[in-house]
Design a protein around this motif. Sequence first.
Motif, mmCIF file in Angstrom:
data_model
loop_
_atom_site.group_PDB
_atom_site.id
_atom_site.type_symbol
_atom_site.label_atom_id
_atom_site.label_comp_id
_atom_site.label_asym_id
_atom_site.label_seq_id
_atom_site.Cartn_x
_atom_site.Cartn_y
_atom_site.Cartn_z
ATOM 1 N N GLN A 185 0.823 -1.205 0.000
ATOM 2 C CA GLN A 185 0.000 0.000 0.000
ATOM 3 C C GLN A 185 0.857 1.256 0.000
ATOM 4 O O GLN A 185 0.528 2.252 -0.656
ATOM 5 C CB GLN A 185 -0.938 -0.010 1.204
ATOM 6 N N LEU A 186 1.959 1.223 0.723
ATOM 7 C CA LEU A 186 2.869 2.366 0.767
ATOM 8 C C LEU A 186 3.497 2.599 -0.604
ATOM 9 O O LEU A 186 3.581 3.752 -1.079
ATOM 10 C CB LEU A 186 3.966 2.110 1.808
ATOM 11 N N ILE A 187 3.909 1.538 -1.259
ATOM 12 C CA ILE A 187 4.480 1.653 -2.602
ATOM 13 C C ILE A 187 3.442 2.192 -3.580
ATOM 14 O O ILE A 187 3.730 3.077 -4.392
ATOM 15 C CB ILE A 187 5.008 0.283 -3.077
ATOM 16 N N ASP A 188 2.227 1.669 -3.506
ATOM 17 C CA ASP A 188 1.155 2.096 -4.411
ATOM 18 C C ASP A 188 0.794 3.567 -4.226
ATOM 19 O O ASP A 188 0.379 4.237 -5.171
ATOM 20 C CB ASP A 188 -0.103 1.243 -4.193
ATOM 21 N N SER A 189 0.936 4.071 -3.007
ATOM 22 C CA SER A 189 0.491 5.437 -2.698
ATOM 23 C C SER A 189 1.428 6.519 -3.225
ATOM 24 O O SER A 189 1.033 7.673 -3.348
ATOM 25 C CB SER A 189 0.330 5.604 -1.183
ATOM 26 N N ASP A 190 2.675 6.160 -3.552
ATOM 27 C CA ASP A 190 3.639 7.172 -3.994
ATOM 28 C C ASP A 190 4.594 6.564 -5.008
ATOM 29 O O ASP A 190 5.658 6.074 -4.673
ATOM 30 C CB ASP A 190 4.409 7.724 -2.793
ATOM 31 N N VAL A 191 4.199 6.629 -6.273
ATOM 32 C CA VAL A 191 4.992 5.993 -7.328
ATOM 33 C C VAL A 191 6.294 6.751 -7.569
ATOM 34 O O VAL A 191 7.230 6.209 -8.171
ATOM 35 C CB VAL A 191 4.161 5.902 -8.625
ATOM 36 N N SER A 192 6.405 7.991 -7.110
ATOM 37 C CA SER A 192 7.623 8.770 -7.321
ATOM 38 C C SER A 192 8.742 8.375 -6.373
ATOM 39 O O SER A 192 9.898 8.726 -6.570
ATOM 40 C CB SER A 192 7.334 10.270 -7.162
ATOM 41 N N ASN A 193 8.407 7.650 -5.331
ATOM 42 C CA ASN A 193 9.390 7.277 -4.315
ATOM 43 C C ASN A 193 9.981 5.907 -4.628
ATOM 44 O O ASN A 193 9.255 4.930 -4.769
ATOM 45 C CB ASN A 193 8.734 7.257 -2.927
#
Length: 295
Positions: A185-193
Amino acid sequence: MINLALDHNYKLIKISDHIQFGELNAFSGFEMKFNEEVYVSLIAVRQTCLYSTSNSNALAIQERESIVIHVSKDRSLNIHSPQIDSRCIVIIYSSSFIDRLCIEDRKFLKLIEAYKRHSIQDDSIYPLTLELLHNSMPEYLRNIQQKSKVLEIFFKQLTHISTHQAENIFNLKKVEMKKAEDARQLIDSDVSNSYTIPELARIIGTNEQYLKKHFKQLYGTTIHNYILKNKMQHAKELLITSELKIAAIANKIGYKHATHFTTAFKKYFGFLPNSMRFNWIAYLSPYYLEFLCII
């Protein structure tokens, strides 16, 4: 015979009394209400597909992924997508038909229920969907081919669940599964990171080695590959739906240098980013290209 109600005049193709399928293109919302117990295969052929049932929150399957779910009698299945060029295939199997395929008491249902929150990442499924859609067989052979393809899709989905990941998921504790889900979920929430494993482990509050192991067990891919896939799919969407320059798109998905992004994109998709805008064939997934080569 499968008994269901559709929310508008959408037509499903009837293969038999026990199997129906259909293709959804550029859809903003679609609901099916089933008056009997069914199994549903959902395959995201292009872009992301969101789905939910009457008793569950919305979950996503990305391009090249699929899901197989069990829907109880008098429950609804809702399907929609945020992308304008989305495309997915839905196949509906009657429960009585599927249950007869297995001699163990509802073994398929137990497998599917244990895996219901997780997408299936098996690239061999997608060529089958193309053959199902682009059926050029004579009329007297078409129905046989359709039946064989939908059953092969279901077989591959169950094989993936059973042999590649299901046993590992059964062995995962709830807290271990929750940590892996939090990471996704964390990865999905911020694709720029471009998260590193130490960063994810620190944020979530777990051990790095455990996070790597449990993420791979749960999703069948490494954290690095999952992050890359998210970035590339988002870049592809931006290339199609926006007029942003390549450098701006690279920046949005976390690449400091456009050349690094271009190299990664070419390696992932097999063609350059600009092809998405200037060459119509690049709009097709690699499976469409494969299909075009064999007809």
